[in-house]
Design a protein around this motif. Structure first.
Motif, PDB file in Angstrom:
ATOM      1  N   GLY A 235      78.146 -96.271 -30.856  1.00  0.00           N
ATOM      2  CA  GLY A 235      78.524 -94.748 -31.106  1.00  0.00           C
ATOM      3  C   GLY A 235      78.599 -94.500 -32.736  1.00  0.00           C
ATOM      4  N   PHE A 236      79.023 -95.468 -33.540  1.00  0.00           N
ATOM      5  CA  PHE A 236      78.836 -95.550 -34.934  1.00  0.00           C
ATOM      6  C   PHE A 236      77.595 -95.445 -35.293  1.00  0.00           C
ATOM      7  CE2 PHE A 236      83.523 -97.225 -34.823  1.00  0.00           C
ATOM      8  CZ  PHE A 236      83.982 -96.057 -34.535  1.00  0.00           C
ATOM      9  N   SER A 237      76.643 -96.256 -34.704  1.00  0.00           N
ATOM     10  CA  SER A 237      75.193 -96.471 -35.156  1.00  0.00           C
ATOM     11  C   SER A 237      74.372 -95.327 -34.797  1.00  0.00           C
ATOM     12  CB  SER A 237      74.647 -97.686 -34.275  1.00  0.00           C
ATOM     13  OG  SER A 237      73.447 -97.750 -34.521  1.00  0.00           O
ATOM     14  N   GLY A 238      74.905 -94.495 -33.857  1.00  0.00           N
ATOM     15  CA  GLY A 238      74.281 -93.228 -33.458  1.00  0.00           C
ATOM     16  C   GLY A 238      74.584 -92.276 -34.642  1.00  0.00           C
ATOM     17  N   TYR A 239      75.847 -92.169 -35.126  1.00  0.00           N
ATOM     18  CA  TYR A 239      76.131 -91.459 -36.067  1.00  0.00           C
ATOM     19  C   TYR A 239      75.451 -91.590 -37.419  1.00  0.00           C
ATOM     20  CZ  TYR A 239      78.911 -89.878 -40.232  1.00  0.00           C
ATOM     21  OH  TYR A 239      79.065 -89.342 -41.532  1.00  0.00           O
ATOM     22  N   LEU A 240      75.103 -92.875 -37.798  1.00  0.00           N
ATOM     23  CA  LEU A 240      74.386 -93.113 -39.054  1.00  0.00           C
ATOM     24  C   LEU A 240      73.177 -92.616 -38.914  1.00  0.00           C
ATOM     25  CD1 LEU A 240      75.640 -96.824 -39.545  1.00  0.00           C
ATOM     26  CD2 LEU A 240      76.429 -94.763 -40.789  1.00  0.00           C
ATOM     27  N   GLY A 241      72.441 -92.653 -37.603  1.00  0.00           N
ATOM     28  CA  GLY A 241      71.061 -92.264 -37.485  1.00  0.00           C
ATOM     29  C   GLY A 241      71.082 -90.753 -37.492  1.00  0.00           C
ATOM     30  N   ALA A 242      71.996 -90.128 -36.871  1.00  0.00           N
ATOM     31  CA  ALA A 242      72.294 -88.795 -36.961  1.00  0.00           C
ATOM     32  C   ALA A 242      72.298 -88.004 -38.538  1.00  0.00           C
ATOM     33  CB  ALA A 242      73.083 -88.161 -36.178  1.00  0.00           C
ATOM     34  N   ARG A 243      73.087 -88.906 -39.090  1.00  0.00           N
ATOM     35  CA  ARG A 243      73.346 -88.386 -40.586  1.00  0.00           C
ATOM     36  C   ARG A 243      72.225 -88.572 -41.454  1.00  0.00           C
ATOM     37  NH1 ARG A 243      78.018 -91.022 -44.276  1.00  0.00           N
ATOM     38  NH2 ARG A 243      77.234 -90.199 -46.376  1.00  0.00           N
ATOM     39  N   LEU A 244      71.252 -89.673 -41.238  1.00  0.00           N
ATOM     40  CA  LEU A 244      70.168 -89.811 -41.676  1.00  0.00           C
ATOM     41  C   LEU A 244      68.951 -88.677 -41.054  1.00  0.00           C
ATOM     42  CD1 LEU A 244      67.913 -91.294 -43.549  1.00  0.00           C
ATOM     43  CD2 LEU A 244      67.583 -92.688 -41.722  1.00  0.00           C
ATOM     44  N   GLY A 245      68.830 -88.781 -40.048  1.00  0.00           N
ATOM     45  CA  GLY A 245      68.028 -87.680 -39.261  1.00  0.00           C
ATOM     46  C   GLY A 245      68.227 -86.158 -39.672  1.00  0.00           C
ATOM     47  N   ILE A 246      69.482 -85.534 -39.836  1.00  0.00           N
ATOM     48  CA  ILE A 246      69.927 -84.282 -39.991  1.00  0.00           C
ATOM     49  C   ILE A 246      69.683 -83.868 -41.538  1.00  0.00           C
ATOM     50  CG2 ILE A 246      71.747 -82.859 -40.280  1.00  0.00           C
ATOM     51  CD1 ILE A 246      73.028 -83.881 -37.949  1.00  0.00           C
TER      52      ILE A 246
END
Length: 364
Positions: free
Chosen positions: A166-177
């Motif tokens: 879940g935390f890894s998904g957040y990091l990818g989302a932060r980068l993508g957004i």
């Protein structure tokens, strides 16, 4: 969390005030608490606790989102705080603060994990919008970005792998957004709205679709993939923010490791414990006795008499912990419930067990 989970600002301020009052030491507190309050007051004369009000600009969910979202750990926390406050007169201050701490520990990690989940879902919607798809309108955006009944942890299983994902998904989302927003600005079409509501996310997705050609020319997705590959260790929570999030969850939920063997039982409000004594042993989801007391009390708040064990499973699910109620009778949670006198074995009940209210304050 109080602000985000309350119906409106008035309800949040009221709960915040009640919590502040409950944390104070009054005439109804036990003798030791009043004595200690008097002693510390004599050491530091003229110093008094003062309420720190909730800031006026504190984040709150959009009213439509708040009404429609099914899973919201902060909303469950506001209900549980009310239940814990009502139980204060049934025990000593030390016991009450332990119950409060147990609920806050679980709620804080569940809330952070929910935030990470929402961010990952927002990025998935934007990624779909880059392909000329994605949610159309607030209703579709709401279904896309807010999880319905997620399972962040499973009782009796290892906790860190799922939390880490879940935390890894957040990091990818932060980068993508951020990549999408920077690309829009570079393309001369910055997004001027917000993404704190379904309406805002739907507007951003529409804006991305409208500027699809410019974003494709800039290579937005390719730039995202390049940075994600270059920062693979950070994305996998090996360093930086991701590693901090993993450590936060372990530190808050895990049973305290004491240097003195005699103090090993001091922490009883944990949610995670080591599977064995080894240093490399994994952390598994297993509630401590105080956490069990707190959650059973909150699950039965406002009710009188015994209720099905299913209510405890539903309460754990409201914080993202999955457990099969048919397994409770045979696992360590069932053992804890029996040891604490919180269940009534009945062949007529679901799974043969009924929950008993631990405190008189449950009966209203």
């Amino acid at each position: 969390m109080v602000s985000l989970g309350s119906e409106d600002g008035h309800a949040a301020d009221g709960l915040w005030q009640d919590l502040f009052s409950a944390l104070g030491v009054g005439d109804d507190d036990d003798v030791f608490a009043r004595w200690l309050e008097g002693e510390t007051g004599a050491w530091v004369p003229g110093k008094h606790w003062q309420l720190n009000p909730i800031p006026a600009g504190e984040a709150r969910l959009d009213a439509d989102d708040l009404r429609s979202v099914q899973f919201l750990p902060s909303r469950q926390l506001t209900k549980d705080l009310r239940a814990i406050i009502l139980a204060k007169d049934a025990m000593t201050r030390r016991q009450w603060t332990s119950l409060l701490e147990a609920v806050l520990r679980l709620a804080s990690v569940s809330h952070v994990t929910w935030l990470c989940d929402v961010q990952a879902r927002i990025w998935q919607s934007l990624s779909d919008a880059l392909d000329s798809k994605g949610p159309m309108g607030p209703a579709e955006a709401r279904r896309a970005i807010f999880p319905g009944s997620p399972q962040y942890m499973a009782y009796g299983s290892k906790a860190q792998p799922s939390l880490k994902d879940g935390f890894s998904g957040y990091l990818g989302a932060r980068l993508g957004i951020n990549t999408v927003l920077w690309s829009l600005e570079k393309a001369g079409a910055p997004y001027v709205g917000d993404i704190s509501s379904s309406q805002g996310v739907a507007g951003l997705c529409q804006h991305v679709r409208y500027n699809h050609d410019q974003l494709s020319a800039l290579g937005t997705k390719r730039a995202f993939l390049d940075v994600r590959e270059r920062e693979a260790r950070a994305m996998n929570c090996k360093k930086g923010i991701g590693a901090n999030l993993v450590e936060f969850a372990r530190h808050v939920l895990g049973q305290r490791d004491t240097a003195e063997p005699l103090l090993r039982g001091y922490d009883q409000g944990y949610v995670l414990k080591k599977k064995s004594a080894g240093n490399s042993a994994p952390w598994i989801v297993s509630l401590g006795p105080v956490a069990v007391l707190a959650l059973v009390h909150c699950a039965l708040a406002g009710l009188s008499g015994p209720r099905s064990i299913h209510r405890l499973g539903q309460h754990l699910a409201s914080y993202g912990i999955a457990i099969d109620r048919h397994d409770i009778g045979g696992n360590d949670l069932g053992h804890q419930l029996r040891m604490l006198g919180l269940v009534l074995d009945s062949p007529d009940a679901e799974s043969g067990m009924l929950l008993l209210p631990p405190f008189k304050s449950n009966i209203k």
